[in-house]
Design a protein around this motif. Structure first.
Motif, PDB file in Angstrom:
ATOM      1  N   ILE A 110       0.836  -1.201   0.000  1.00 12.39           N
ATOM      2  CA  ILE A 110       0.000   0.000   0.000  1.00 12.39           C
ATOM      3  C   ILE A 110       0.872   1.251   0.000  1.00 12.39           C
ATOM      4  CG2 ILE A 110      -1.805   1.263   1.243  1.00 12.39           C
ATOM      5  CD1 ILE A 110      -2.706  -1.492   2.357  1.00 12.39           C
ATOM      6  N   ASP A 111       1.984   1.186   0.729  1.00 12.24           N
ATOM      7  CA  ASP A 111       2.923   2.311   0.743  1.00 12.24           C
ATOM      8  C   ASP A 111       3.412   2.648  -0.657  1.00 12.24           C
ATOM      9  OD1 ASP A 111       2.978   3.169   3.319  1.00 12.24           O
ATOM     10  OD2 ASP A 111       4.853   2.205   3.874  1.00 12.24           O
ATOM     11  N   GLY A 112       3.676   1.593  -1.447  1.00 12.75           N
ATOM     12  CA  GLY A 112       4.176   1.820  -2.797  1.00 12.75           C
ATOM     13  C   GLY A 112       3.206   2.630  -3.635  1.00 12.75           C
ATOM     14  N   VAL A 113       1.919   2.281  -3.543  1.00 13.02           N
ATOM     15  CA  VAL A 113       0.889   3.013  -4.283  1.00 13.02           C
ATOM     16  C   VAL A 113       0.765   4.433  -3.739  1.00 13.02           C
ATOM     17  CG1 VAL A 113      -1.562   3.092  -4.883  1.00 13.02           C
ATOM     18  CG2 VAL A 113      -0.360   0.896  -4.816  1.00 13.02           C
ATOM     19  N   ALA A 114       0.791   4.559  -2.420  1.00 16.01           N
ATOM     20  CA  ALA A 114       0.678   5.885  -1.800  1.00 16.01           C
ATOM     21  C   ALA A 114       1.840   6.782  -2.221  1.00 16.01           C
ATOM     22  CB  ALA A 114       0.632   5.742  -0.280  1.00 16.01           C
ATOM     23  N   ARG A 115       3.046   6.207  -2.261  1.00 18.07           N
ATOM     24  CA  ARG A 115       4.231   6.985  -2.620  1.00 18.07           C
ATOM     25  C   ARG A 115       4.143   7.485  -4.064  1.00 18.07           C
ATOM     26  NH1 ARG A 115       7.514   3.199  -2.348  1.00 18.07           N
ATOM     27  NH2 ARG A 115       7.788   3.241  -0.108  1.00 18.07           N
ATOM     28  N   GLU A 116       3.714   6.597  -4.956  1.00 18.62           N
ATOM     29  CA  GLU A 116       3.630   6.967  -6.370  1.00 18.62           C
ATOM     30  C   GLU A 116       2.608   8.074  -6.622  1.00 18.62           C
ATOM     31  OE1 GLU A 116       2.734   3.455  -8.515  1.00 18.62           O
ATOM     32  OE2 GLU A 116       4.642   2.464  -8.079  1.00 18.62           O
ATOM     33  N   ASN A 117       1.572   8.114  -5.774  1.00 21.20           N
ATOM     34  CA  ASN A 117       0.480   9.063  -5.998  1.00 21.20           C
ATOM     35  C   ASN A 117       0.438  10.198  -4.980  1.00 21.20           C
ATOM     36  OD1 ASN A 117      -1.340   7.714  -8.249  1.00 21.20           O
ATOM     37  ND2 ASN A 117      -0.629   6.071  -6.899  1.00 21.20           N
ATOM     38  N   ASN A 118       1.457  10.257  -4.102  1.00 23.55           N
ATOM     39  CA  ASN A 118       1.560  11.343  -3.129  1.00 23.55           C
ATOM     40  C   ASN A 118       0.321  11.431  -2.238  1.00 23.55           C
ATOM     41  OD1 ASN A 118       3.151  13.290  -1.984  1.00 23.55           O
ATOM     42  ND2 ASN A 118       2.408  14.947  -3.294  1.00 23.55           N
ATOM     43  N   VAL A 119      -0.133  10.261  -1.767  1.00 21.77           N
ATOM     44  CA  VAL A 119      -1.326  10.171  -0.925  1.00 21.77           C
ATOM     45  C   VAL A 119      -0.926   9.678   0.463  1.00 21.77           C
ATOM     46  CG1 VAL A 119      -3.539   8.982  -0.612  1.00 21.77           C
ATOM     47  CG2 VAL A 119      -2.833   9.726  -2.885  1.00 21.77           C
ATOM     48  N   ALA A 120      -1.563  10.217   1.490  1.00 16.02           N
ATOM     49  CA  ALA A 120      -1.297   9.778   2.855  1.00 16.02           C
ATOM     50  C   ALA A 120      -1.751   8.339   3.042  1.00 16.02           C
ATOM     51  CB  ALA A 120      -2.016  10.685   3.852  1.00 16.02           C
TER      52      ALA A 120
END
Length: 350
Positions: A110-120
């Protein structure tokens, strides 16, 4: 006649398409809403913790804006977690992701997706901290294992046996126990692992019966932890047993009390209140879900004054604010208690 029929058919298809589009628009959350993507393990090995129940007390509105939760069940599977996180971010355009992240694999996915999209990404599960190399994750107050090790030290326990899952959950607790050797004067004397969800015959409980240990730590959850403990008792191990997060459940209540004498379980404050009120544990409500809701209550009002939900700038502001709030909360001492199930009733451990 065939041309007229074709024209009518085309017209019907057009209006049906318009109707479906309007229906989709009507069903979609208003973009004034603050959309939170929630990924929980409501089934699978981690379902015993009942994280979804911890969401029921979340605020319905914050700063005058409606809070809309879009929930998925990843069944504890990191692959599903990644797919669901991607869908929540790209299709629903959520403003933040919330997960129980019951394993490091789920959290990193989930962190990977959050990092790519700049989402908390707010983690509310009882997961030992890991170095993910990411500044995206913001933990709601977590429950460290120190209380377990402090109890061992205060009861003059030194030599420890370890029986845990042969996966990331077991790895994390084994690492924590190894790190605790110097700090708490503990000595890791025997180690055995078993597969999550394996049959009772596969659990190597016999190793610890004749081992020179003062206590045993079982790093498992729910029914698996109960099965491991019962086998230990049946094979003659009568020493103290410590458990990790997610073991104090109805699975314990429903078996002979003598199998869980001299056993210690970690429990969060909300679990403690239930124990003292009813002496039963219907479920382990997501220990930090309410804290995540309160974090949003603190952060969103000021952000909503400047940014519009759904915008890139809103996502970025919420991510940055959650990281600051998480860093501050990490320095606060957390309340974490231990319970026992002696004589057929739950009670605070002494």
């Amino acid at each position: 006649m065939s041309h007229i029929f074709l024209i009518k058919k085309i017209g019907l298809v057009f209006w049906m398409g318009m109707l479906l589009a309007l229906t989709s628009i009507a069903m979609a959350p208003a973009r004034g809403d603050v959309l939170i993507g929630v990924i929980m393990s409501s089934t699978g090995p981690s379902a015993i913790w009942g994280y979804q129940y911890g969401l029921k007390d979340w605020p319905k509105t914050i700063g005058g804006e409606k809070i809309t939760l879009i929930q998925y069940n990843d069944q504890g599977d990191p692959g599903k977690a990644a797919i669901q996180a991607e869908r929540l971010v790209t299709q629903y355009k959520v403003d933040a992701l919330v997960s129980n992240a019951s394993s490091p694999g789920e959290r990193l996915a989930i962190d990977g997706v959050a990092r790519e999209n700049n989402v908390a990404h707010l983690v509310i599960g009882a997961v030992i901290s890991i170095d993910s190399g990411s500044t995206i994750t913001s933990n709601a107050p977590q429950s460290p294992p120190d209380a377990v090790f402090e109890h061992m030290k205060s009861h003059a326990i030194r030599r420890i046996g370890f029986l845990g899952y042969s996966d990331a959950w077991g790895d994390l607790w084994l690492k924590e126990l190894q790190n605790a050797e110097g700090k708490y004067g503990l000595q890791l004397s025997a180690v055995e692992r078993f597969a999550r969800g394996s049959a009772s015959v596969d659990i190597p409980a016999g190793t610890f019966v004749n081992a020179e240990i003062d206590a045993l730590l079982i790093a498992a959850t729910g029914a698996s932890a109960v099965t491991a403990q019962r086998m230990l008792r049946q094979r003659g191990y009568n020493g103290p047993i410590y458990h990790t997060h997610g073991s104090a459940t109805d699975d314990v209540v429903n078996i002979p009390a003598q199998d869980f004498a001299n056993t210690i379980f970690p429990a969060t404050p909300d679990i403690i209140s239930r124990i003292l009120a009813k002496y039963t544990l219907p479920f382990q409500p997501g220990p930090n879900a309410p804290s995540a809701g309160k974090m949003l209550e603190q952060l969103l009002p000021s952000i909503l004054q400047k940014e519009q939900p759904g915008s890139i700038s809103f996502r970025k502001a919420l991510r940055e604010a959650s990281e600051v709030a998480s860093a501050k909360s990490s320095h606060k001492k957390r309340t974490w208690s231990l319970v026992t199930f002696d004589s057929g009733a739950w009670a605070l451990a002494q």
